[in-house]
Design a protein around this motif. Structure first.
Motif, short mmCIF file in Angstrom:
data_model
loop_
_atom_site.label_atom_id
_atom_site.label_comp_id
_atom_site.label_asym_id
_atom_site.label_seq_id
_atom_site.Cartn_x
_atom_site.Cartn_y
_atom_site.Cartn_z
N PRO A 283 32.09 31.42 44.89
CA PRO A 283 31.15 30.89 45.90
C PRO A 283 29.70 31.27 45.65
N SER A 284 29.46 32.43 45.07
CA SER A 284 28.08 32.89 44.88
C SER A 284 27.31 32.04 43.87
N THR A 285 28.02 31.33 42.98
CA THR A 285 27.33 30.53 41.96
C THR A 285 27.60 29.03 42.11
N ASN A 286 28.41 28.65 43.07
CA ASN A 286 28.81 27.24 43.18
C ASN A 286 27.63 26.29 43.33
N LEU A 287 26.62 26.71 44.07
CA LEU A 287 25.47 25.82 44.36
C LEU A 287 24.28 26.11 43.46
N GLY A 288 24.52 26.85 42.38
CA GLY A 288 23.45 27.12 41.44
C GLY A 288 22.67 28.37 41.79
N PRO A 289 21.53 28.58 41.12
CA PRO A 289 20.96 27.68 40.12
C PRO A 289 21.84 27.58 38.87
N PHE A 290 21.64 26.49 38.12
CA PHE A 290 22.47 26.18 36.97
C PHE A 290 21.71 26.47 35.66
N HIS A 291 22.47 26.74 34.62
CA HIS A 291 21.88 27.16 33.35
C HIS A 291 21.86 26.02 32.34
N ILE A 292 20.90 26.10 31.44
CA ILE A 292 20.85 25.17 30.31
C ILE A 292 22.06 25.44 29.41
N TRP A 293 22.75 24.37 29.04
CA TRP A 293 23.92 24.49 28.17
C TRP A 293 23.84 23.42 27.09
N CYS A 294 24.06 23.83 25.83
CA CYS A 294 24.08 22.89 24.71
C CYS A 294 25.47 22.86 24.11
N ASP A 295 26.15 21.71 24.20
CA ASP A 295 27.48 21.58 23.62
C ASP A 295 27.47 21.77 22.11
N ASP A 296 26.36 21.46 21.48
CA ASP A 296 26.29 21.44 20.02
C ASP A 296 25.51 22.61 19.44
N LEU A 297 25.32 23.68 20.23
CA LEU A 297 24.64 24.86 19.71
C LEU A 297 25.64 25.66 18.88
N ARG A 298 25.59 25.46 17.58
CA ARG A 298 26.54 26.07 16.66
C ARG A 298 25.82 26.41 15.36
N PRO A 299 26.45 27.20 14.49
CA PRO A 299 25.73 27.71 13.31
C PRO A 299 25.12 26.67 12.39
N SER A 300 25.74 25.51 12.24
CA SER A 300 25.17 24.51 11.32
C SER A 300 23.86 23.93 11.82
N ASN A 301 23.53 24.15 13.09
CA ASN A 301 22.26 23.66 13.64
C ASN A 301 21.22 24.76 13.80
N VAL A 302 21.50 25.94 13.22
CA VAL A 302 20.57 27.07 13.26
C VAL A 302 20.07 27.30 11.84
N LEU A 303 18.76 27.17 11.63
CA LEU A 303 18.16 27.19 10.30
C LEU A 303 17.58 28.57 9.99
N LEU A 304 17.78 29.01 8.73
CA LEU A 304 17.37 30.35 8.32
C LEU A 304 16.43 30.28 7.12
N ASN A 305 15.56 31.31 6.99
CA ASN A 305 14.74 31.45 5.78
C ASN A 305 15.45 32.38 4.81
N GLU A 306 14.75 32.73 3.72
CA GLU A 306 15.38 33.55 2.68
C GLU A 306 15.69 34.96 3.16
N ASN A 307 15.06 35.40 4.24
CA ASN A 307 15.29 36.75 4.79
C ASN A 307 16.32 36.74 5.92
N LEU A 308 17.04 35.62 6.07
CA LEU A 308 18.07 35.47 7.10
C LEU A 308 17.48 35.53 8.51
N GLN A 309 16.22 35.11 8.63
CA GLN A 309 15.58 35.02 9.94
C GLN A 309 15.66 33.57 10.43
N ILE A 310 15.97 33.40 11.71
CA ILE A 310 16.04 32.05 12.27
C ILE A 310 14.64 31.44 12.34
N VAL A 311 14.49 30.26 11.76
CA VAL A 311 13.20 29.57 11.79
C VAL A 311 13.28 28.25 12.56
N GLY A 312 14.47 27.85 12.94
CA GLY A 312 14.59 26.61 13.69
C GLY A 312 15.98 26.42 14.27
#
Length: 471
Positions: A283-312
């Motif tokens: 009941p405490s969360t039923n009426l929100g607020p609601f969070h941003i959710w991405c169904d397709d947020l997965r490793p193949s959509n996370v881009l890295l540089n040569e130092n393994l830092q996320i750049v995109g």
């Protein structure tokens, strides 16, 4: 019996054929010239090269390199793969701009976007973005080295722990930032002006697309385009309804026998019963607020540089405001592979996942501590506690089953049935017979009508959606 719902192979073959024919047309000289000239109208500079197109699951991208060292890409949804191309592009553009304005998550800079009518040669709705230079994606950094390109990805079991925590920690920071974006309704964002967004369209999810494309669900059965949800139970009730609609309407490969159909029907009726009783939320969360959710947020959509830092982080098309229980469930992709496709089965996936989840929660707590020390996160905004609880209680599996229609059956009988309805004496394949008394007389009668309908469909194999619906 099948452990999960199979895709409609007739629809799959037609989807692939439409994609292949459209992609073939892209390589014509006149088409390439039109695409190149179109990019130049929206990105200034001296062009050096228009690279060959690259195709993903839902999109095709063209990259143009410029003399100044930068690049731009134009991305089109693939006909045959994308059932709602115009809606998908609009949702993604507004979401990227919202995330860019409200977080430090590195998202693409949008130069221009438009409808099919505004695109070169009417190829389809499009987005032109600045290209993000990178040397690999997160899957490349995590995957088992000896796997071939045809193999499904699996986390390297011998990965160095320091490297794993470096990568997990950066994604943890992104999830923390997204969890702080709170919205008053469940649905997709629409940008009103430079600084104002409203949740005024239906949640366009990955499952929405696949239910139509490979589950052959009639479009009118989906939420209407302007339909949003003011509570988590209302949305989960709709998802439960869609699970049953999916079984009812998928024309081919939905069931392999009368008892398989009954088993799938009973699972969906029981899941819907639990949803209607409000068993999946608090009941405490039923009426929100609601969070941003991405169904397709997965490793193949996370881009890295040569130092393994996320750049995109790219591909935000299936992103919407969702029940907090979605973001409180730990990420399914920690092993790269989805549980329903794990080679040794769901229980083996669960055991392996649990060990890696502890790695992830460790670095997530570290990121939370840093954010709290900097005054940008409150203790009650931590994700690590609800993620741990979601996994321990089994809420992870509830949300997974709600979101993943083709994985529903494997998850329900292995992870949900015993939790909500107690132990059973029969095998997993036969357990539905013990649960059938939980259905009303009307539901049991309706089940037999559906069984008769599904068995009657097995004699012929037809396409249950019109190809021109993808336009």
């Amino acid at each position: 019996m099948r452990t999960r719902m199979c895709f409609d192979d007739v629809a799959w073959e037609r989807s692939e054929a439409i994609q292949a024919a459209w992609i073939h047309e892209l390589f014509k000289e006149d088409t390439l010239m039109a695409i190149g000239n179109f990019i130049l109208r929206h990105r200034k500079g001296v062009p050096v090269e228009l690279c060959d197109p690259k195709a993903g699951a839902f999109n095709v991208c063209f990259r143009m390199k410029f003399e100044d060292g930068g690049s731009a890409i134009i991305r089109f949804p693939k006909p045959g793969a994308t059932m709602f191309p115009e809606e998908k592009v609009r949702v993604e553009v507004d979401m990227i701009r919202y995330i860019h304005q409200n977080t430090t998550v590195p998202v693409p800079f949008i130069l221009h976007w438009g409808t099919k009518e505004e695109s070169p040669l009417g190829l389809g709705p499009f987005i032109i973005m600045e290209y993000i230079d990178h040397v690999m994606d997160l899957t490349d950094a995590l995957i088992t080295p000896e796997l071939s390109i045809r193999d499904r990805p699996i986390l390297d079991p011998n990965i160095d722990n320091t490297k794993l925590e470096l990568l997990y920690g950066q994604v943890a920071d992104i999830l923390l930032q997204l969890s702080k974006l709170q919205l008053p309704r469940i649905g997709s964002l629409v940008q009103i002006d430079n600084f104002t967004w409203e949740v005024s369209q239906r949640p366009l999810s990955y499952s929405t697309n696949e239910l139509v494309r490979l589950g052959t669900l009639p479009r009118p059965r989906l939420p209407q385009k302007k339909e949003t949800f003011q509570s988590a139970p209302a949305y989960l009730n709709k998802l439960a309804d869609l699970q049953l609609e999916h079984l009812t309407y998928q024309r081919n490969d939905a069931v392999d026998s009368a008892d398989d159909c009954r088993r799938k029907y009973v699972a969906r009726l029981l899941f819907r019963k639990l949803a209607r009783e409000g068993q999946f939320t608090t009941p405490s969360t039923n009426l929100g607020p609601f969070h941003i959710w991405c169904d397709d947020l997965r490793p193949s959509n996370v881009l890295l540089n040569e130092n393994l830092q996320i750049v995109g982080v790219v591909d935000w098309e299936f992103t919407y405001a969702a029940p907090v229980e979605f973001s409180h469930a730990p990420p399914w992709w920690l092993l790269l592979e989805q549980p329903e496709y794990w080679p040794d089965g769901l229980e083996a996936w669960t055991k392996m996942y649990d060990s890696r989840l502890q790695n992830f929660l460790k670095v997530l707590r570290r990121q939370e501590d840093v954010a709290i020390d900097r005054g940008i996160l409150e203790d009650e905004q931590r994700l690590s506690r609800p993620m741990q609880q979601s996994w321990e209680r089994g809420d992870f599996w509830v949300m997974y089953a709600a979101r993943k229609t083709f994985a529903f059956d494997a998850v329900f009988w292995k992870k949900l049935d015993g939790r909500f309805f107690g132990p059973a004496t029969s095998t997993e394949d036969e357990r539905w017979k013990e649960r059938i008394d939980l259905l009303s007389e009307d539901e049991r009668a309706e089940m037999e009508k559906i069984v008769e309908k599904k068995m009657g469909e097995t004699g012929t194999r037809i396409l249950a959606w019109e190809p021109d619906e993808v336009d």
